[in-house]
Design an enzyme around this catalytic site. Sequence first.
Site, short mmCIF file in Angstrom:
data_model
loop_
_atom_site.label_atom_id
_atom_site.label_comp_id
_atom_site.label_asym_id
_atom_site.label_seq_id
_atom_site.Cartn_x
_atom_site.Cartn_y
_atom_site.Cartn_z
CG HIS A 263 -1.82 1.17 1.34
ND1 HIS A 263 -3.14 1.12 0.96
CD2 HIS A 263 -1.61 2.44 1.78
CE1 HIS A 263 -3.70 2.32 1.16
NE2 HIS A 263 -2.79 3.13 1.67
CD GLU A 264 1.43 3.58 3.76
OE1 GLU A 264 1.57 4.63 3.12
OE2 GLU A 264 0.42 3.36 4.47
CD GLU A 293 -5.85 5.53 0.60
OE1 GLU A 293 -4.91 6.34 0.71
OE2 GLU A 293 -5.91 4.50 1.29
ZN ZN Z 1 -3.13 5.25 1.88
#
Ligand code: ZN
Length: 499
Positions: A263-264, A293
Amino acid sequence: MNTQEALTLFREKQLRINSYRLALTTMNWDSSTIAPKKGADYRNHMMAILSGELFSLYIDPEYIKLIEQLAAADDLSETESIEMKQMLKELNKERNIPKDVFVKFAQLQRDGETIWEKAKETSDYPLFKPYLQKLIDGTKRNISYRNDTRSTYASLIDDFETDMTIEKYDEFFALVKEKLVPLIHAIKEANIPAPAFLSASVPIQQQRAVVELIREYLQYPKDAGLISESVHPFSSSFSAFDNRVTVRYHENNFTSSIFALIHEVGHATYNGQVNPEYQGRHIANSMTYGMHESQSRLYENMLGRSKAFWSSLYPKVVELVDALKDVSLDEFIFGINYVTAQFYRIEADELTYPLHVLVRYEIEKDLFEGNLTTEGLDEVWADKYESYLDIRPQSTSEGILQDVHWSGGAFGYFPTYALGSAYSAQFMNKMSQDLDIDKLMENNQFDQINGWLKDNIHTFGGLYTPEQLLLRITGETFNPSYYIDYLLNKYSELYKIKL
Ligand code: ZN
């Protein structure tokens, strides 16, 4: 002063601001990762002084005048003109708030977070309630200083996501509720137990080795990216060639560090692939929350939880992790996509996640539109969890007090989390027409996927609004049906459920 002179002077001032920002970003990173706890007081004090210096540079009348002149100029390049108009829009949000009101609200935000922490620890919603009310009133007041004809919540929505409106969110969340709730209920009825390996004990050393393996696979560059550790995983952009992420290792939940990393790194890759010519300029970092996001969730869920992603990686992971010795690839894939309704948003699986966001969106909207008050809000929260996810929180710390956002006055932020996933499905649909994504992952060619994201999305930084980007890349504006269809197809197949 002509436009070119104004631009030169503006860039000088912008660089000065950037130097303070870089110092603060570095100090922030340091205190969230390796700095000893005991030094926090002095460090925070110094950071407050630096922030004050930075603030006076922002409100320097000469700097503001330059932005106004440049935003109105008709002889700038297209990117410069967009950049200056974005900066003027940001400026106009806060410039009419009287200083004493501004300072008082900043104090309220700090107090709100402190009280929230206490309230969360002891599950004491009544303790937090008056602060929540003051934060709502203060937010309304701040926005009343703008010359904005929209409702407060409509302005807030647009602050966090340019071009988004209540109408568009209503339509999106209505689909989420109508289409996903029945599937979530059916999966709960099927009552399939969680695979045991998910909670097996995996030594941190083994987890670190897996994280390193995935870093190489994602081609997250060693000379321009760093992986560190912190209590809550996050990513931070220092400059075009310095983007950092953190993970956290849990001994009995080893997939948590894996997906936090993916994710990061999705966030960091976005920042790292912005056109380097934009370095130091507003548009290098002005992507919306939802857009950012979308890139982390595309990485984490659409790619990272697919079978193709793991097909060449998994045998190497099994060699590193003893607990996976007898777990087949298919069992692993089912496990990392296992659906379970539980109380915490940040631990939610991909399918139930948007329902957690829906609860917050409905509550925020009703609070600001006067259909709800803070009185009894903890029960409203619990009722909504019961009706959408079939579970009822027994304490407010696992209910309304779980997230930090409202305690700092961040209203209108939550819906961007679900929106990001929905954008990513629309981008993914287009990317899969251009590339054989599965084959590229199976052949260890993640650079080609990164290249597509760079050319179509990342390189532009915050130059375009999400709607402009979606239209440019996919040929249509935001269309939530890609996301809903993706979830319905994926999870009805995984759970062999026909609705
Ligand atoms: Zn995020």
